[in-house]
Write a protein that holds these residues in place. Structure first.
Motif, PDB file in Angstrom:
ATOM      1  N   THR A 149       0.825  -1.207   0.000  1.00 59.06           N
ATOM      2  CA  THR A 149       0.000   0.000   0.000  1.00 59.06           C
ATOM      3  C   THR A 149       0.857   1.255   0.000  1.00 59.06           C
ATOM      4  O   THR A 149       0.596   2.214  -0.745  1.00 59.06           O
ATOM      5  N   VAL A 150       1.896   1.279   0.832  1.00 58.97           N
ATOM      6  CA  VAL A 150       2.800   2.427   0.869  1.00 58.97           C
ATOM      7  C   VAL A 150       3.422   2.657  -0.500  1.00 58.97           C
ATOM      8  O   VAL A 150       3.461   3.790  -1.007  1.00 58.97           O
ATOM      9  N   MET A 151       3.920   1.600  -1.128  1.00 65.58           N
ATOM     10  CA  MET A 151       4.561   1.745  -2.433  1.00 65.58           C
ATOM     11  C   MET A 151       3.579   2.243  -3.484  1.00 65.58           C
ATOM     12  O   MET A 151       3.907   3.102  -4.304  1.00 65.58           O
ATOM     13  N   ALA A 152       2.358   1.720  -3.471  1.00 70.52           N
ATOM     14  CA  ALA A 152       1.363   2.132  -4.470  1.00 70.52           C
ATOM     15  C   ALA A 152       0.971   3.593  -4.283  1.00 70.52           C
ATOM     16  O   ALA A 152       0.816   4.331  -5.266  1.00 70.52           O
ATOM     17  N   MET A 153       0.828   4.030  -3.041  1.00 70.14           N
ATOM     18  CA  MET A 153       0.415   5.420  -2.809  1.00 70.14           C
ATOM     19  C   MET A 153       1.519   6.414  -3.164  1.00 70.14           C
ATOM     20  O   MET A 153       1.237   7.553  -3.528  1.00 70.14           O
ATOM     21  N   MET A 154       2.793   6.012  -3.047  1.00 72.83           N
ATOM     22  CA  MET A 154       3.890   6.903  -3.440  1.00 72.83           C
ATOM     23  C   MET A 154       4.073   6.950  -4.943  1.00 72.83           C
ATOM     24  O   MET A 154       4.646   7.899  -5.482  1.00 72.83           O
ATOM     25  N   ASP A 155       3.620   5.930  -5.655  1.00 73.51           N
ATOM     26  CA  ASP A 155       3.767   5.881  -7.104  1.00 73.51           C
ATOM     27  C   ASP A 155       2.944   6.993  -7.754  1.00 73.51           C
ATOM     28  O   ASP A 155       1.840   7.303  -7.286  1.00 73.51           O
ATOM     29  N   PRO A 156       3.442   7.631  -8.822  1.00 74.26           N
ATOM     30  CA  PRO A 156       2.660   8.682  -9.485  1.00 74.26           C
ATOM     31  C   PRO A 156       1.270   8.219  -9.912  1.00 74.26           C
ATOM     32  O   PRO A 156       0.339   9.031  -9.968  1.00 74.26           O
ATOM     33  N   ALA A 157       1.103   6.924 -10.197  1.00 74.10           N
ATOM     34  CA  ALA A 157      -0.209   6.416 -10.625  1.00 74.10           C
ATOM     35  C   ALA A 157      -1.197   6.339  -9.476  1.00 74.10           C
ATOM     36  O   ALA A 157      -2.414   6.315  -9.693  1.00 74.10           O
ATOM     37  N   GLY A 158      -0.710   6.290  -8.244  1.00 74.43           N
ATOM     38  CA  GLY A 158      -1.586   6.231  -7.089  1.00 74.43           C
ATOM     39  C   GLY A 158      -2.120   4.837  -6.811  1.00 74.43           C
ATOM     40  O   GLY A 158      -1.880   3.892  -7.556  1.00 74.43           O
ATOM     41  N   LEU A 159      -2.863   4.722  -5.706  1.00 77.27           N
ATOM     42  CA  LEU A 159      -3.466   3.456  -5.297  1.00 77.27           C
ATOM     43  C   LEU A 159      -4.928   3.426  -5.725  1.00 77.27           C
ATOM     44  O   LEU A 159      -5.738   4.214  -5.227  1.00 77.27           O
ATOM     45  N   PRO A 160      -5.300   2.540  -6.655  1.00 73.45           N
ATOM     46  CA  PRO A 160      -6.703   2.473  -7.075  1.00 73.45           C
ATOM     47  C   PRO A 160      -7.568   1.738  -6.053  1.00 73.45           C
ATOM     48  O   PRO A 160      -7.221   0.657  -5.600  1.00 73.45           O
TER      49      PRO A 160
END
Length: 352
Positions: free
Chosen positions: A144-155
């Motif tokens: 979750t942390v990695m996905a939220m930091m990614d420019p694409a965001g957490l869907p």
């Protein structure tokens, strides 16, 4: 791998010694970080420990902001953020902002241990249960942390409607995530997720070869790393002579013995105070066993030991935890012996 090209990094717990305030301890760590920056060290990581009279490293994100702002080129990161203590979004927001402020210089090291006693863990979670919630959901929280930091965001899916959760509005880069551990749990998870991994050799000293082998043998390539990425951590004390280095390492030895034997925790003793302490034979045996896993000696002795560790564990980077104690009359806003450890070691090394 040639030992002449071992890269050197630094781990700092921001120690607090007798008579030293938190403000002075932080100033000493900023000074140490500047020494590491000038001397060519690759990374400078800070830990997370709570409610300890000898450790001021309670909030890695705050410390990273201070240290990155006081240095010029060295990478600065967490060794590590204890994820069960925090909401994943808070960690993602903190490190997304740090990366935005210092692009390409931030590392997010994540651990699973509480880094504190049970009462403090309870307070960190506002009275919530750590064991039943965050620890058991650790793999999910890491992703979750990695996905939220990614420019694409957490869907997310909210009652059939898509929703994107971003740690920051417009990220142009993301900090690399490292998993830290002292057991096989993090080694297996890092391999499964294809993440860089560090075993806490400086703390455990046992099982390092087995955990690194497990990680390397089960590693799955990912967008984060195409092959296993790891390095070694070790306690280090360097002085002009082997004898002086042994004397300077004694305060840290006594602190670790107290921690391992459930003794009274206190600010780190000065070198002079530590020299007056006599341990029971069984505790002295424990101190001796720990000391054998540390790197203690003159620059030549220490460099030879680090080269041997790097070859034994097949790593091309070693993160040193400088454990040299301070004398009673030394400047409380600096750690002269810790600074000397880094300078002397760098002078005997060829960092990449």
């Amino acid at each position: 791998m040639s030992p002449d090209h071992v890269r050197l990094s630094v781990l700092d717990l921001v120690p607090v010694r007798t008579g030293q305030s938190t403000s002075e301890a932080l100033a000493a760590s900023v000074s140490l970080a500047r020494v590491a920056d000038r001397a060519g060290y690759h990374r400078y990581w800070v830990a997370e420990h709570h409610n300890m009279p000898s450790v001021a490293a309670t909030n890695p994100a705050v410390l990273i902001a201070v240290i990155a702002g006081a240095t010029e080129r060295i990478r600065v990161g967490s060794g590590g953020v204890m994820l069960p203590n925090h909401a994943p979004l808070v960690v993602a927001e903190q490190f997304a902002l740090l990366e935005a402020a210092h692009p390409g210089r931030i590392d997010l090291g994540i651990g699973r241990a509480p880094g504190s006693d049970p009462v403090t863990s309870w307070a960190l979670r506002a009275g919530g249960s750590v064991e039943a919630d965050a620890v058991n959901r650790f793999p999910e929280y890491v992703e979750t942390v990695m996905a939220m930091m990614d420019p694409a965001g957490l869907p997310l899916d909210l009652q059939g409607r898509p929703y994107l959760l971003h740690a920051t509005p417009s990220a142009s880069s993301t900090p690399p995530v490292w998993l830290l551990g002292s057991s096989d749990y993090s080694a297996r998870l890092a391999a499964e997720l294809g993440l860089p991994y560090v075993f806490a050799h400086h703390f455990s000293g046992q099982g390092t070869a087995e955990m690194l082998a497990l990680y390397r043998e089960t590693f799955q390539p990912s967008p984060y790393a195409s092959e296993p990425v790891t390095f070694l951590t070790v306690n280090v004390c360097v002085a002009q002579t082997d004898e002086e280095a042994q004397r300077l390492a004694r305060p840290q030895e006594l602190a670790m013995v107290a921690l391992r034997t459930h003794g009274a925790l206190q600010p780190q003793l000065t070198v002079e105070e530590a020299a007056e302490v006599s341990l029971p034979p069984e505790h002295e045996d424990l101190a001796r066993a720990m000391r054998e896993r540390w790197v203690i000696g003159s620059p030549e002795t220490a460099r030879a030991q680090i080269d041997e560790l790097a070859e034994r564990f097949a790593v091309d980077e070693v993160m040193v935890h400088p454990v040299a104690g301070s004398s009673a009359g030394s400047d409380r806003r600096r750690s002269p012996a810790r600074e000397a450890t880094l300078e002397l070691l760098a002078g005997a090394a060829v960092p990449r």
